[in-house]
Design a protein around this motif. Structure first.
Motif, PDB file in Angstrom:
ATOM      1  N   PHE A  91       0.916  -1.301   0.040  1.00 15.24           N
ATOM      2  CA  PHE A  91       0.059  -0.035   0.165  1.00 15.24           C
ATOM      3  C   PHE A  91       0.910   1.159  -0.057  1.00 15.24           C
ATOM      4  O   PHE A  91       0.303   2.296   0.288  1.00 15.24           O
ATOM      5  CB  PHE A  91      -0.773   0.138   1.091  1.00 15.24           C
ATOM      6  CG  PHE A  91      -2.040  -1.075   1.169  1.00 15.24           C
ATOM      7  CD1 PHE A  91      -2.637  -1.224   0.247  1.00 15.24           C
ATOM      8  CD2 PHE A  91      -1.894  -1.643   2.248  1.00 15.24           C
ATOM      9  CE1 PHE A  91      -3.835  -2.240   0.266  1.00 15.24           C
ATOM     10  CE2 PHE A  91      -2.834  -3.028   2.458  1.00 15.24           C
ATOM     11  CZ  PHE A  91      -3.938  -3.182   1.367  1.00 15.24           C
ATOM     12  N   THR A  92       2.232   1.352  -0.433  1.00 15.86           N
ATOM     13  CA  THR A  92       2.955   2.195  -0.321  1.00 15.86           C
ATOM     14  C   THR A  92       2.420   3.524  -0.990  1.00 15.86           C
ATOM     15  O   THR A  92       2.037   3.810  -2.121  1.00 15.86           O
ATOM     16  CB  THR A  92       4.293   1.865  -1.041  1.00 15.86           C
ATOM     17  OG1 THR A  92       4.842   0.738  -0.448  1.00 15.86           O
ATOM     18  CG2 THR A  92       5.413   3.088  -1.015  1.00 15.86           C
ATOM     19  N   GLY A  93       2.388   4.484   0.005  1.00 12.08           N
ATOM     20  CA  GLY A  93       1.752   6.043  -0.389  1.00 12.08           C
ATOM     21  C   GLY A  93       0.303   6.079  -0.917  1.00 12.08           C
ATOM     22  O   GLY A  93      -0.235   6.944  -1.348  1.00 12.08           O
ATOM     23  N   ARG A  94      -0.262   5.097  -0.543  1.00 15.40           N
ATOM     24  CA  ARG A  94      -1.713   5.019  -0.911  1.00 15.40           C
ATOM     25  C   ARG A  94      -2.465   5.550   0.287  1.00 15.40           C
ATOM     26  O   ARG A  94      -2.236   5.432   1.407  1.00 15.40           O
ATOM     27  CB  ARG A  94      -2.235   3.551  -1.135  1.00 15.40           C
ATOM     28  CG  ARG A  94      -1.454   2.938  -2.227  1.00 15.40           C
ATOM     29  CD  ARG A  94      -1.508   3.755  -3.471  1.00 15.40           C
ATOM     30  NE  ARG A  94      -2.881   3.033  -4.219  1.00 15.40           N
ATOM     31  CZ  ARG A  94      -3.037   2.096  -5.122  1.00 15.40           C
ATOM     32  NH1 ARG A  94      -2.114   1.347  -5.408  1.00 15.40           N
ATOM     33  NH2 ARG A  94      -4.171   1.998  -5.654  1.00 15.40           N
ATOM     34  N   THR A  95      -3.729   6.047  -0.044  1.00 11.07           N
ATOM     35  CA  THR A  95      -4.682   6.397   0.929  1.00 11.07           C
ATOM     36  C   THR A  95      -5.914   5.311   0.926  1.00 11.07           C
ATOM     37  O   THR A  95      -6.393   4.991  -0.453  1.00 11.07           O
ATOM     38  CB  THR A  95      -5.492   7.747   0.379  1.00 11.07           C
ATOM     39  OG1 THR A  95      -4.479   8.798   0.735  1.00 11.07           O
ATOM     40  CG2 THR A  95      -6.783   7.871   1.393  1.00 11.07           C
ATOM     41  N   LEU A  96      -6.219   4.755   2.106  1.00 10.09           N
ATOM     42  CA  LEU A  96      -7.154   3.573   2.097  1.00 10.09           C
ATOM     43  C   LEU A  96      -8.604   4.304   2.740  1.00 10.09           C
ATOM     44  O   LEU A  96      -8.532   5.263   3.679  1.00 10.09           O
ATOM     45  CB  LEU A  96      -6.939   2.597   3.043  1.00 10.09           C
ATOM     46  CG  LEU A  96      -5.895   1.272   2.228  1.00 10.09           C
ATOM     47  CD1 LEU A  96      -4.805   1.740   1.615  1.00 10.09           C
ATOM     48  CD2 LEU A  96      -5.757   0.410   3.395  1.00 10.09           C
ATOM     49  N   VAL A  97      -9.828   3.984   2.193  1.00  6.35           N
ATOM     50  CA  VAL A  97     -10.681   4.323   2.872  1.00  6.35           C
ATOM     51  C   VAL A  97     -11.601   3.076   3.521  1.00  6.35           C
ATOM     52  O   VAL A  97     -11.515   2.036   2.769  1.00  6.35           O
ATOM     53  CB  VAL A  97     -12.018   4.985   1.688  1.00  6.35           C
ATOM     54  CG1 VAL A  97     -13.421   5.114   2.337  1.00  6.35           C
ATOM     55  CG2 VAL A  97     -11.231   5.977   1.038  1.00  6.35           C
ATOM     56  N   GLN A  98     -11.857   3.225   4.790  1.00  5.33           N
ATOM     57  CA  GLN A  98     -12.201   1.972   5.471  1.00  5.33           C
ATOM     58  C   GLN A  98     -13.478   2.300   6.242  1.00  5.33           C
ATOM     59  O   GLN A  98     -13.786   3.358   6.747  1.00  5.33           O
ATOM     60  CB  GLN A  98     -11.150   2.037   6.885  1.00  5.33           C
ATOM     61  CG  GLN A  98     -11.452   0.693   7.573  1.00  5.33           C
ATOM     62  CD  GLN A  98     -10.305   0.446   8.765  1.00  5.33           C
ATOM     63  OE1 GLN A  98      -9.915   1.546   9.324  1.00  5.33           O
ATOM     64  NE2 GLN A  98     -10.110  -0.724   9.165  1.00  5.33           N
ATOM     65  N   LYS A  99     -14.347   1.338   6.097  1.00  6.05           N
ATOM     66  CA  LYS A  99     -15.711   1.421   6.602  1.00  6.05           C
ATOM     67  C   LYS A  99     -15.919   0.109   7.445  1.00  6.05           C
ATOM     68  O   LYS A  99     -15.802  -0.821   6.756  1.00  6.05           O
ATOM     69  CB  LYS A  99     -16.917   1.591   5.710  1.00  6.05           C
ATOM     70  CG  LYS A  99     -18.273   1.214   6.127  1.00  6.05           C
ATOM     71  CD  LYS A  99     -18.732   2.156   7.242  1.00  6.05           C
ATOM     72  CE  LYS A  99     -20.141   1.662   7.641  1.00  6.05           C
ATOM     73  NZ  LYS A  99     -20.343   0.626   8.548  1.00  6.05           N
ATOM     74  N   THR A 100     -16.191  -0.046   8.722  1.00  6.27           N
ATOM     75  CA  THR A 100     -16.574  -1.074   9.327  1.00  6.27           C
ATOM     76  C   THR A 100     -17.913  -0.788  10.403  1.00  6.27           C
ATOM     77  O   THR A 100     -18.451   0.253  10.569  1.00  6.27           O
ATOM     78  CB  THR A 100     -15.400  -1.706  10.338  1.00  6.27           C
ATOM     79  OG1 THR A 100     -15.298  -0.711  11.490  1.00  6.27           O
ATOM     80  CG2 THR A 100     -14.094  -1.674   9.479  1.00  6.27           C
ATOM     81  N   THR A 101     -18.165  -1.952  10.936  1.00  7.76           N
ATOM     82  CA  THR A 101     -19.424  -2.054  11.695  1.00  7.76           C
ATOM     83  C   THR A 101     -19.457  -1.092  13.091  1.00  7.76           C
ATOM     84  O   THR A 101     -20.034  -0.452  13.323  1.00  7.76           O
ATOM     85  CB  THR A 101     -19.941  -3.391  12.275  1.00  7.76           C
ATOM     86  OG1 THR A 101     -20.031  -4.005  10.623  1.00  7.76           O
ATOM     87  CG2 THR A 101     -21.554  -3.315  12.560  1.00  7.76           C
ATOM     88  N   ALA A 102     -18.037  -1.345  13.684  1.00 11.81           N
ATOM     89  CA  ALA A 102     -17.926  -0.827  15.158  1.00 11.81           C
ATOM     90  C   ALA A 102     -16.778   0.173  15.162  1.00 11.81           C
ATOM     91  O   ALA A 102     -16.970   1.349  15.697  1.00 11.81           O
ATOM     92  CB  ALA A 102     -17.657  -2.038  15.921  1.00 11.81           C
ATOM     93  N   GLY A 103     -15.753  -0.583  14.706  1.00 11.52           N
ATOM     94  CA  GLY A 103     -14.371   0.530  14.863  1.00 11.52           C
ATOM     95  C   GLY A 103     -14.301   1.948  14.227  1.00 11.52           C
ATOM     96  O   GLY A 103     -14.060   2.803  14.700  1.00 11.52           O
ATOM     97  N   THR A 104     -14.881   2.148  13.044  1.00  9.16           N
ATOM     98  CA  THR A 104     -14.994   3.353  12.408  1.00  9.16           C
ATOM     99  C   THR A 104     -16.081   4.219  12.834  1.00  9.16           C
ATOM    100  O   THR A 104     -15.722   5.378  12.900  1.00  9.16           O
ATOM    101  CB  THR A 104     -14.784   3.250  10.852  1.00  9.16           C
ATOM    102  OG1 THR A 104     -16.099   2.412  10.806  1.00  9.16           O
ATOM    103  CG2 THR A 104     -13.896   2.422  10.307  1.00  9.16           C
ATOM    104  N   VAL A 105     -16.973   3.582  13.212  1.00 10.06           N
ATOM    105  CA  VAL A 105     -18.108   4.276  13.865  1.00 10.06           C
ATOM    106  C   VAL A 105     -17.637   4.886  15.294  1.00 10.06           C
ATOM    107  O   VAL A 105     -17.872   6.152  15.581  1.00 10.06           O
ATOM    108  CB  VAL A 105     -19.356   3.299  14.437  1.00 10.06           C
ATOM    109  CG1 VAL A 105     -20.487   3.995  15.001  1.00 10.06           C
ATOM    110  CG2 VAL A 105     -20.028   2.639  13.108  1.00 10.06           C
ATOM    111  N   GLY A 106     -17.007   4.300  16.273  1.00  8.80           N
ATOM    112  CA  GLY A 106     -16.386   4.912  17.267  1.00  8.80           C
ATOM    113  C   GLY A 106     -15.498   5.771  16.932  1.00  8.80           C
ATOM    114  O   GLY A 106     -15.254   6.771  17.585  1.00  8.80           O
ATOM    115  N   ALA A 107     -14.414   5.616  15.927  1.00  6.77           N
ATOM    116  CA  ALA A 107     -13.599   6.654  15.778  1.00  6.77           C
ATOM    117  C   ALA A 107     -14.073   8.183  15.116  1.00  6.77           C
ATOM    118  O   ALA A 107     -13.799   9.091  15.715  1.00  6.77           O
ATOM    119  CB  ALA A 107     -12.423   6.082  14.695  1.00  6.77           C
ATOM    120  N   LEU A 108     -15.151   7.893  14.184  1.00  5.15           N
ATOM    121  CA  LEU A 108     -15.874   9.061  13.866  1.00  5.15           C
ATOM    122  C   LEU A 108     -16.298   9.597  15.069  1.00  5.15           C
ATOM    123  O   LEU A 108     -16.638  11.118  14.735  1.00  5.15           O
ATOM    124  CB  LEU A 108     -17.108   8.615  12.793  1.00  5.15           C
ATOM    125  CG  LEU A 108     -16.171   8.238  11.539  1.00  5.15           C
ATOM    126  CD1 LEU A 108     -17.303   7.647  10.626  1.00  5.15           C
ATOM    127  CD2 LEU A 108     -15.706   9.523  10.673  1.00  5.15           C
TER     128      LEU A 108
END
Length: 232
Positions: A86-103
């Motif tokens: 993934f060198t230099g890449r931007t990833l977009v992540q969506k999960t059921t719990a973790g990303t909800v808590g972070a947002l």
């Protein structure tokens, strides 16, 4: 120092210092992505937003939990990411719990996301910044996920400078419902090695900070002095 341990539904205000825990698997996956060269991870609140965010920037990749789906480039599995570049890449992540808590805590003066693989560096960063009580957001099972609570309590002891062994906390995670479901292949988009990878303590030498960059909520790795990878 009295830390708080809350589930996502219990967040009634943005805390001053927040650590969002998702051991199995969002923030183990995030750490692996950074170890494989990802520059940043953009958090999405919905599948539709994740796909839109992917298309809004050149070279972006999207991942989510569950089974593979059209438009997504990866699933929420550390074992299935460990050989990706993934060198230099931007990833977009969506999960059921973790990303909800972070947002939910992205507006905090200091917000981190964590799992066992970055537990030590996360605690060292909090100590280095002289942080007061931490609000640990236990994302799984509305705050009752044993693997997330165990990791949060372990980091809490490290922040306090307690001489604590990781083994009892890792054992709690290993015998959790989430671990049993992953080991039994009951969760789509998983790999037999996922549980073991989620239970590696201090695999990586960085913490992971959540912040706002314009309209985006972004996670980036933060180098922590005195941290070294476990190897392997």
């Amino acid at each position: 120092m009295e830390h708080q341990f809350v589930g996502i539904p219990e967040l009634t205000a943005v805390p001053r210092v927040a650590v969002v825990i998702d051991v199995m698997r969002a923030f183990t996956v995030a750490a692996w992505a950074f170890s494989r060269g990802a520059e940043r991870i953009v958090l999405a609140s919905t599948v539709e937003e994740a796909l839109a965010l992917k298309e809004s920037g050149p070279g972006r990749l999207a991942l989510k939990d569950g089974a593979p789906a059209p438009g997504f480039d990866a699933v929420n599995s550390p074992a299935l990411l460990r050989s990706r570049d993934f060198t230099g890449r931007t990833l977009v992540q969506k999960t059921t719990a973790g990303t909800v808590g972070a947002l939910a805590v992205a507006g905090a003066p200091l917000a981190l996301c964590a799992s066992f693989v970055v537990a030590g560096p996360t605690a060292r960063l909090l100590r280095a910044r002289g942080c007061g009580p931490v609000t640990f957001v236990v994302t799984g099972e509305d705050g009752r996920a044993e693997e997330d609570l165990a990791c949060a309590e372990y980091i809490g002891h490290l922040v306090a400078g307690t001489d604590v062994e990781a083994a009892p906390y890792v054992h709690r995670a290993r015998t959790s419902r989430a671990a049993a479901e992953l080991a039994g292949a009951l969760r789509a988009g998983s790999h037999p090695d996922d549980v073991a990878l989620c239970l590696e303590t201090d695999r990586f030498p960085f913490a992971m900070a959540i912040g706002r960059e314009g309209p985006l909520t972004v996670v980036r790795p933060v180098t922590v002095p005195g941290s070294a990878p476990a190897g392997g």
